[in-house]
Motif scaffolding. Structure first.
Motif, PDB file in Angstrom:
ATOM      1  N   ALA A 152      69.788 -13.513  18.435  1.00  0.00           N
ATOM      2  CA  ALA A 152      69.028 -12.831  19.477  1.00  0.00           C
ATOM      3  C   ALA A 152      69.312 -11.334  19.451  1.00  0.00           C
ATOM      4  O   ALA A 152      70.452 -10.907  19.649  1.00  0.00           O
ATOM      5  N   ASP A 153      68.284 -10.552  19.192  1.00  0.00           N
ATOM      6  CA  ASP A 153      68.391  -9.092  19.202  1.00  0.00           C
ATOM      7  C   ASP A 153      68.026  -8.592  20.598  1.00  0.00           C
ATOM      8  O   ASP A 153      66.873  -8.658  21.003  1.00  0.00           O
ATOM      9  N   LEU A 154      69.023  -8.074  21.330  1.00  0.00           N
ATOM     10  CA  LEU A 154      68.796  -7.614  22.699  1.00  0.00           C
ATOM     11  C   LEU A 154      68.595  -6.109  22.788  1.00  0.00           C
ATOM     12  O   LEU A 154      68.604  -5.552  23.889  1.00  0.00           O
ATOM     13  N   CYS A 161      62.752 -11.503  25.486  1.00  0.00           N
ATOM     14  CA  CYS A 161      63.967 -11.878  24.761  1.00  0.00           C
ATOM     15  C   CYS A 161      64.968 -12.556  25.692  1.00  0.00           C
ATOM     16  O   CYS A 161      65.602 -13.547  25.313  1.00  0.00           O
ATOM     17  N   TYR A 162      65.101 -12.044  26.917  1.00  0.00           N
ATOM     18  CA  TYR A 162      65.993 -12.675  27.875  1.00  0.00           C
ATOM     19  C   TYR A 162      65.466 -14.053  28.277  1.00  0.00           C
ATOM     20  O   TYR A 162      66.243 -14.994  28.474  1.00  0.00           O
ATOM     21  N   ALA A 165      66.326 -16.349  25.357  1.00  0.00           N
ATOM     22  CA  ALA A 165      67.773 -16.573  25.304  1.00  0.00           C
ATOM     23  C   ALA A 165      68.214 -17.492  26.441  1.00  0.00           C
ATOM     24  O   ALA A 165      69.056 -18.380  26.254  1.00  0.00           O
ATOM     25  N   TYR A 177      74.409 -13.100  19.383  1.00  0.00           N
ATOM     26  CA  TYR A 177      73.749 -11.945  19.974  1.00  0.00           C
ATOM     27  C   TYR A 177      74.021 -10.699  19.126  1.00  0.00           C
ATOM     28  O   TYR A 177      75.167 -10.441  18.729  1.00  0.00           O
ATOM     29  N   ILE A 197      77.142 -10.920  28.959  1.00  0.00           N
ATOM     30  CA  ILE A 197      76.984 -11.283  27.549  1.00  0.00           C
ATOM     31  C   ILE A 197      77.283 -10.114  26.618  1.00  0.00           C
ATOM     32  O   ILE A 197      77.444 -10.311  25.420  1.00  0.00           O
ATOM     33  N   ILE A 201      78.352  -9.453  21.956  1.00  0.00           N
ATOM     34  CA  ILE A 201      77.285  -8.924  21.110  1.00  0.00           C
ATOM     35  C   ILE A 201      77.855  -8.268  19.857  1.00  0.00           C
ATOM     36  O   ILE A 201      78.845  -7.542  19.909  1.00  0.00           O
TER      37      ILE A 201
END
Length: 238
Positions: A152-154, A161-162, A165, A177, A197, A201
């Motif tokens: 997951a690229d935040l 994206c959230y 996820a 992450y 989170i 990451i």
């Protein structure tokens, strides 16, 4: 014509090998075609149809489809673990230079992740590279359910994206992450990640660091992420 190798592979070769159907855009129309034979040729420059015929461009060139077909068949094998990538879908190839830069950056990130996952024997899935018949949310949920784990690229904290996820977390799917230290949408601005989170990451500054970090975290957590895979550590061969 005039597709980069990775774009050709994901947009044309993979669908052809999987189903014999290719979706392509000709002028302003996008249409699906049943393809009986696919040929691939490499040229040093983009083809300018006003300057020469396509036949002249590919004359005496070798059909390279075989090498693409072998790779596609390996990725489509039923025993391949699927790894869904949560990523912002931003930018536009038909937009201004800034929009093209944003699109290119996220495309290049996916290509890095795709090669890393492939080296571990899996296949990376990005939702906008598929051609689903059902609605997008249904497809995303299905892919998340079918994934061994997720990346997951935040970066820039997109709401979608959230959402993805959060759905994966609710299913107890392992998530790696990632995020670049600087924003893609606002170059020079540091990336800000909310909630707790941020402690987990994998931050990176360039694509090489992204590759190294992803290989390291998968190797370190391979029992969780790849339970039935070999115990030996795996790396990328450049």
């Amino acid at each position: 014509p005039n597709k980069a190798e990775e774009k050709l592979f994901s947009d044309i070769v993979m669908p052809y090998v999987a189903s014999g159907v290719v979706t392509a855009k000709w002028g302003s129309k996008t249409q699906s075609y049943q393809v009986l034979e696919l040929r691939v040729y490499s040229t040093s420059e983009s083809w300018d149809k006003k300057a020469s015929s396509f036949g002249d461009v590919i004359r005496n060139k070798k059909n390279l489809f075989g090498k693409f077909e072998d790779r596609a068949k390996q990725l489509l094998a039923k025993n391949k673990d699927r790894v869904f990538m949560i990523t912002p879908i931003q930018g536009s190839k038909t937009g201004d230079q800034e929009q093209q830069r944003i699109l290119r950056e996220f495309d290049q990130r996916f290509e890095v992740v795709e090669k890393v996952i492939e080296s571990f024997g899996g296949i990376a899935i990005r939702i906008d590279r598929e051609r689903p018949l059902e609605d997008l949310v249904t497809t995303i949920k299905r892919e998340i359910r079918n994934s061994r784990f997720l990346v997951a690229d935040l970066t820039d904290e997109r709401q979608s994206c959230y959402f993805e996820a959060g759905f994966a977390e609710a299913l107890n799917k392992p998530i790696v992450y990632i995020a670049s230290k600087n924003s893609v949408m606002l170059p020079g601005s540091p990336t800000k990640i909310h909630f707790d989170i941020h402690k987990n990451i994998q931050f990176f500054t360039n694509h090489e660091e992204l590759k190294d970090n992803l290989v390291a975290v998968i190797n370190k957590n391979r029992k969780l992420l790849l339970e039935d895979k070999a115990d030996e550590e795996i790396g990328i061969v450049n």
